[in-house]
Each structure stands twice: as C-alpha cells, then as structure tokens.
Write an enzyme that holds these catalytic residues in place. Structure first.
Site, mmCIF file in Angstrom:
data_model
loop_
_atom_site.group_PDB
_atom_site.id
_atom_site.type_symbol
_atom_site.label_atom_id
_atom_site.label_comp_id
_atom_site.label_asym_id
_atom_site.label_seq_id
_atom_site.Cartn_x
_atom_site.Cartn_y
_atom_site.Cartn_z
ATOM 1 C CB SER A 149 -0.904 0.017 1.232
ATOM 2 O OG SER A 149 -1.574 1.265 1.342
ATOM 3 C CE1 TYR A 162 -4.396 -1.574 4.512
ATOM 4 C CE2 TYR A 162 -3.622 0.622 3.909
ATOM 5 C CZ TYR A 162 -4.001 -0.650 3.546
ATOM 6 O OH TYR A 162 -3.983 -1.024 2.218
#
Length: 246
Positions: A149, A162
């Site tokens: 990501s 995250y």
C-alpha cells in the site's frame, strides 16, 4: 500490455490467491485463469470464493475455491496441501488478504484493532509466504507477490495500524526475497494505489488530490506482468500504480 496480450502466458502454472473472493483478488484470479493458470481462489468467505471459482470455470478456466484463515498457520498449510492435491504444485502466490480496521488515532486507538490489523496484513502474509516456500522449491522456483500500500510511504492520521502493518510488510518482502533468491523464488510488492473496493468504501475514502482512482481490473496488467517474469527476474522490488507517493 493489456490483459488479452497474456493469453496462454501462464499455461501449466498454478496460482494461489488469498483475498480472492472480491475486489482486486477476484479480478487477478480471473485474469490469471484467462492466461492459462489453474487458480486457487482463497478467502474466509466460502460464498464469495465459490462464486469467483465458478465464474472462472464457466469461462473455460480451471479453478478451485479454498476457504482459508490467513491468521492461522495451520489453515494456510492446509490450503497449500489442497492446492497440491488438486493441481500438482504451486508456482505463483499472491498474498492479497488484507484489512483496514478503523483503529483510530494512536492516543485513543483500539489496541485490539491494531493487533487484528497486523494479524491479517503482516502475519497473514508471513504465513502465506512461509508455507508456500517448500512447494515453490519443489517446482524449481516461483513467485510470491505481496499486496502493499502507498500508505506505508506517508503518515495519515487515524490509519497508523494499517500504514504501519504495510510498512512492515515491505521489509518482510525485501528480507524474504534475499533469503530465497538462491531457490529461484522472487518476492515483490505490488502497490495498487486507490481502488474502488469495499476497503475504500468503493472510492469514497479520502485520497491525495490528483490520485488515480482505479477499478480492480486496472490492477490486472501489472499483476500479469509480475507473474510472467523469468524465474531469475526482478526481486525485492516494489511495483506501484500510485500516482503520488510523497
């Protein structure tokens, strides 16, 4: 290259895709099957993976659905055993299962949500890669792709769990790549960038201005490119579809 340019490029290969029941995982599973691979579609939801595997078979491809909980090593090990029993081996692994639980700001965060995020995004990928290695060695090499990501590249309030899990995943990717390169196993990171999936509220999440908001199918060409590289090809590399990384 477009997805149709890879017709037959994965013939004879077996691909295992976690998080394969929807979104990016589903799109890549179907693309790998169209390129000739036998695909193991794996996720927690039997309903979703049954549907994806069924779509692949209806389109003339080869697939099996395999329920898996990537946070449990024994579940991941069983997944590979089923894949080998069905298709004879494993060549390509996409560790795509992930979560973006709303842990909140660090000062007041839900610590359990933090831990749960790491269980899926980091330990789930660790289990998926670690259990794959003996099977890839038996094939003389193979490929492990980690879904990363762009959030690992910049801080974002409220998303520390995250982002930190994905930053740790990037180090895992690089380290593992060095450890298994003698076995002709490449390990690379694929960063899709913003994609309209359930995780992003189908595009409603906040992203930097000018970022490229994609559909799951837009990630497919890069996933095919990485899956079709030579055994002694790129490894410990990050391939990104992010428009902005800073």
């Amino acid at each position: 290259m477009n997805a149709q340019d890879y017709a037959g490029a994965l013939a004879g290969k077996v691909a295992v895709i976690t998080g394969g029941g929807r979104g990016i995982g589903s799109a890549i599973a179907q693309a790998y099957a169209k390129a000739g691979a036998a695909v193991v579609v794996a996720a927690r939801s039997s309903t979703e993976i049954d549907a994806v595997a069924g779509d692949i078979r209806e389109a003339g491809g080869t697939a099996m659905a395999c329920p898996v909980d990537v946070t449990r090593m024994e579940s991941v090990t069983a997944m590979y055993e089923q894949a080998v029993a069905q298709f004879g081996g494993v060549d390509i692994v996409l560790a795509n299962a992930g979560t973006a639980l709303k842990a909140g700001n660090i000062e007041t965060c839900d610590v359990q949500a933090w831990k749960d995020t790491f269980e899926v995004n980091l330990f789930g990928a660790l289990h998926t890669a670690r259990a794959a290695i003996p099977h890839l060695r038996r094939r003389g090499g193979g490929k492990i792709l980690m879904t990363g990501s762009g959030s690992r590249m910049r801080p974002h309030p409220g998303l520390s769990a995250y982002a930190t899990s994905k930053l740790a995943l990037w180090m895992l990717t690089q380290t593992l790549a060095l450890e298994v390169q003698e076995a002709n196993i490449s390990v690379n990171e694929l960063i899709p960038g913003p994609v309209r999936t359930a995780m992003t509220g189908f595009g409603k999440a906040t992203f930097p201005p000018g970022e490229w908001m994609k559909e799951p199918e837009d990630v497919v060409p890069l996933a095919l490119y990485l899956a079709t590289q030579p055994l002694v090809g790129p490894t410990a590399q990050s391939f990104s579809l992010m428009r902005r990384v800073g």
